[in-house]
Design an enzyme around this catalytic site. Structure first.
Site, PDB file in Angstrom:
ATOM      1  N   SER A   1      22.736 -51.468 -24.986  1.00  0.00           N
ATOM      2  CA  SER A   1      23.902 -50.679 -25.354  1.00  0.00           C
ATOM      3  C   SER A   1      25.057 -50.792 -24.359  1.00  0.00           C
ATOM      4  O   SER A   1      26.172 -50.388 -24.670  1.00  0.00           O
ATOM      5  CB  SER A   1      23.523 -49.195 -25.452  1.00  0.00           C
ATOM      6  OG  SER A   1      23.121 -48.691 -24.178  1.00  0.00           O
TER       7      SER A   1
ATOM      8  N   LYS B   1      30.649 -47.848 -17.888  1.00  0.00           N
ATOM      9  CA  LYS B   1      30.191 -47.514 -19.243  1.00  0.00           C
ATOM     10  C   LYS B   1      30.581 -46.076 -19.547  1.00  0.00           C
ATOM     11  O   LYS B   1      30.418 -45.195 -18.689  1.00  0.00           O
ATOM     12  CB  LYS B   1      28.672 -47.702 -19.315  1.00  0.00           C
ATOM     13  CG  LYS B   1      28.050 -47.478 -20.683  1.00  0.00           C
ATOM     14  CD  LYS B   1      26.535 -47.722 -20.637  1.00  0.00           C
ATOM     15  CE  LYS B   1      25.877 -47.606 -21.994  1.00  0.00           C
ATOM     16  NZ  LYS B   1      24.425 -47.909 -21.960  1.00  0.00           N
TER      17      LYS B   1
ATOM     18  N   SER C   1      18.993 -51.694 -22.026  1.00  0.00           N
ATOM     19  CA  SER C   1      20.437 -51.684 -22.272  1.00  0.00           C
ATOM     20  C   SER C   1      21.285 -52.278 -21.158  1.00  0.00           C
ATOM     21  O   SER C   1      22.492 -52.453 -21.331  1.00  0.00           O
ATOM     22  CB  SER C   1      20.905 -50.251 -22.561  1.00  0.00           C
ATOM     23  OG  SER C   1      20.499 -49.850 -23.846  1.00  0.00           O
TER      24      SER C   1
END
Lengths: 466, 62
Positions: A152, A76, A176
């Protein structure tokens, strides 16, 4: 079909395939598949090739190369990666200098032989549940590219579900990791708060932030977590001895029937129909909201004063509202947090693992603005964390797992979408979670076929400009 | 903290000024909507009776 991380590492370690061949195959797969998903924001191809060649040389010398030798993984884009700018999904940080070092958990995965291959899409500054990023595009769910991947850490979930890499890493402040893992039908772990180091991770709401892995099956998830943790987990000798209960009340609302039935099958496996309720989950969720908004808003306030228009509008408006919160309710939220932690920890004197849904149903369509909660249409994007946010407040480890798909042939396309559950244990008890998840996977009750079939179409163009 | 309020300044502008933040017109509808959402959550946490000895969770340990 993409092999598991364990199989890829074994192939490299035992000379069936070189690390370089493994990486080249992964690069080719990203090129073929990711245009339909928009999960990758930057490919780290040259570094990955260099690292693969170094592993192959070490193997040729007879050196030990680690349990994840040659396994490509995705990151990420809020973890530092040496030589790259950490954007946290924004353009606000795009002019920062490249990082000199990898984040600590990235270093640990590399030490286990894994190779960072790609940076992955996310909601800007991790503030969202959808991975609809105004700068880098909408990440689409590999199970149905007309649907949200969740967020997310949506790029991290989609990259595993889409078969680009077998392991990715993400962050979880309010859900997330758990929300996108569930919507994409992969496995994810929010470890105990504070267990994994946050060095080299761009913060969101620092007092709630946790990092963790995604994988296509529970064995790979465990491999990745052990590498990130730097230790092998203790064995739990008898999972049948675990005291298991399902969360009721708040966590039973508005579930699609297949999810309700799946939860009952899980508790049935352990011979229990016990249901327990958390105290004040709505207020716990509210406290999470307030703490997140205030900490995120405070972090970004200097930039919000000088360059607000450079932010993703949705993120900016949330951060501004959080920055304007007065002190009293924020401190109150932290007091609620302490109270809630004590109540929840008391539950674990009588139970080892709690089971709860991760979301109310399958991934919403990208063009679907609402889902039904409490008999009313509410914002789909704001409420994807309905079941994850309250739990974040108390710091327990939570493993997100996909239910096994329906066995009957008459299931509709929507009924065949993944549904996720949360397995929750007392702080530090990740070993219990993995033991239970492994038993349920071996019993055929958890696990979704991964990767998804290759994408055949995209119904509309992506909204990003990268 | 005292806030120097111009005549006609609305509540949102007062809150923004308290933290030295200028709200561009493009941001106001979204910030107002999010502020209202947060007010609802603040009301929820204010509604939970707590002992005076319940401390904030700073330095949080799970």
């Amino acid at each position: 079909m993409t092999m598991t991380a364990a199989a890829q590492a074994n192939a490299v370690r035992f000379g069936v395939k070189t690390a370089r061949e493994t990486i080249e195959a992964a690069i080719e797969t990203v090129g073929i598949r990711d245009p339909a998903y928009c999960s990758v924001t930057r490919l780290l191809a040259e570094r990955a090739r260099r690292m693969a060649d170094a592993i192959d040389i070490r193997i040729a010398r007879g050196e030990q190369v680690g349990p994840l030798a040659g396994v490509p993984f995705g990151v990420k884009d809020l973890f530092d990666v040496a030589g790259e700018v950490t954007t946290a999904g924004s353009v606000v940080l795009a002019s920062d200098p490249p990082k000199e070092d990898d984040a600590i958990v990235v270093q640990r995965l590399i030490a286990a032989g894994a190779i960072p291959l790609a940076l992955l899409n996310m909601d800007e500054f991790a503030y969202g549940f959808a991975t609809e990023n105004a700068h880098y595009g909408v990440t689409r769910n590999p199970r149905d590219t007309d649907r949200l991947a969740g967020g997310s850490s949506g790029g991290s979930a989609a990259a595993v579900a889409g078969g680009l890499v077998p392991i990715t890493i993400g962050s979880d402040t309010n859900g997330s990791i758990r929300v996108p893992a569930s919507l994409c039908g992969v496995w994810g772990l929010r470890p105990t708060q504070g267990r994994l180091p946050l060095g080299g991770v761009y913060p969101f709401a620092a007092s709630l932030d946790v990092v963790g892995p995604f994988a296509g099956d529970v064995d790979d998830l465990k491999l990745a977590f052990e590498a990130m943790d730097g230790h092998a987990l203790d064995e739990v000798p008898d999972t049948r001895g675990l005291r298991v209960a399902r969360l009721g009340g708040w966590f039973e609302q508005d579930l699609v029937p297949a999810l309700r039935e799946g939860l009952e099958r899980l508790t049935g496996f352990f011979g229990t129909s016990r249901v327990v309720e958390l105290p004040e989950p709505a207020r716990a969720r509210a406290a999470s909201f307030v703490i997140t908004a205030a900490e995120g808003g405070s972090l970004h306030l200097p930039r919000l004063r000088t360059r607000p228009i450079d932010y993703d509008p949705a993120t900016r408006d949330r951060l501004m509202a959080g920055a304007m919160l007065p002190a009293a309710p924020v401190i109150r939220a932290h007091r609620v947090r302490n109270w809630f932690r004590e109540q929840v920890h008391a539950l674990f004197e009588h139970v080892d693992v709690l089971i709860a849904p991760a979301t109310v149903g399958p991934a919403p369509r990208i063009d679907q603005p609402t889902i039904m909660v409490g008999g009313k249409p509410v914002s789909a994007r704001a409420n994807l964390g309905l079941f994850t946010q309250p739990l974040s407040l108390a710091g327990m480890p939570i493993l997100a797992a996909p239910l096994a798909p329906p066995a009957h042939e008459g299931a509709s396309a929507e009924e065949r979408l993944p549904l996720g559950v949360q397995l929750i244990a007392a702080p530090g008890k990740e070993a219990s979670l993995f033991a239970m998840a492994t038993a349920l996977s071996q019993a055929g009750l958890l696990g979704f076929p991964t990767p998804a079939p290759a994408p055949v179409h995209m119904s509309s163009s992506n909204s990003g400009n990268s | 903290m005292s806030v120097n309020v111009d005549e006609g300044a609305d509540e949102l502008a007062i809150m923004a000024r308290a933290v030295d933040l200028h709200l561009p017109d493009a941001c106001r509808p979204g910030v107002e909507a999010n502020t209202n959402v947060l007010r609802g959550y603040v009301a929820l946490i204010e509604g939970l009776p707590l002992s005076d000895h319940c401390e904030p969770a700073f330095g949080y340990k799970p």
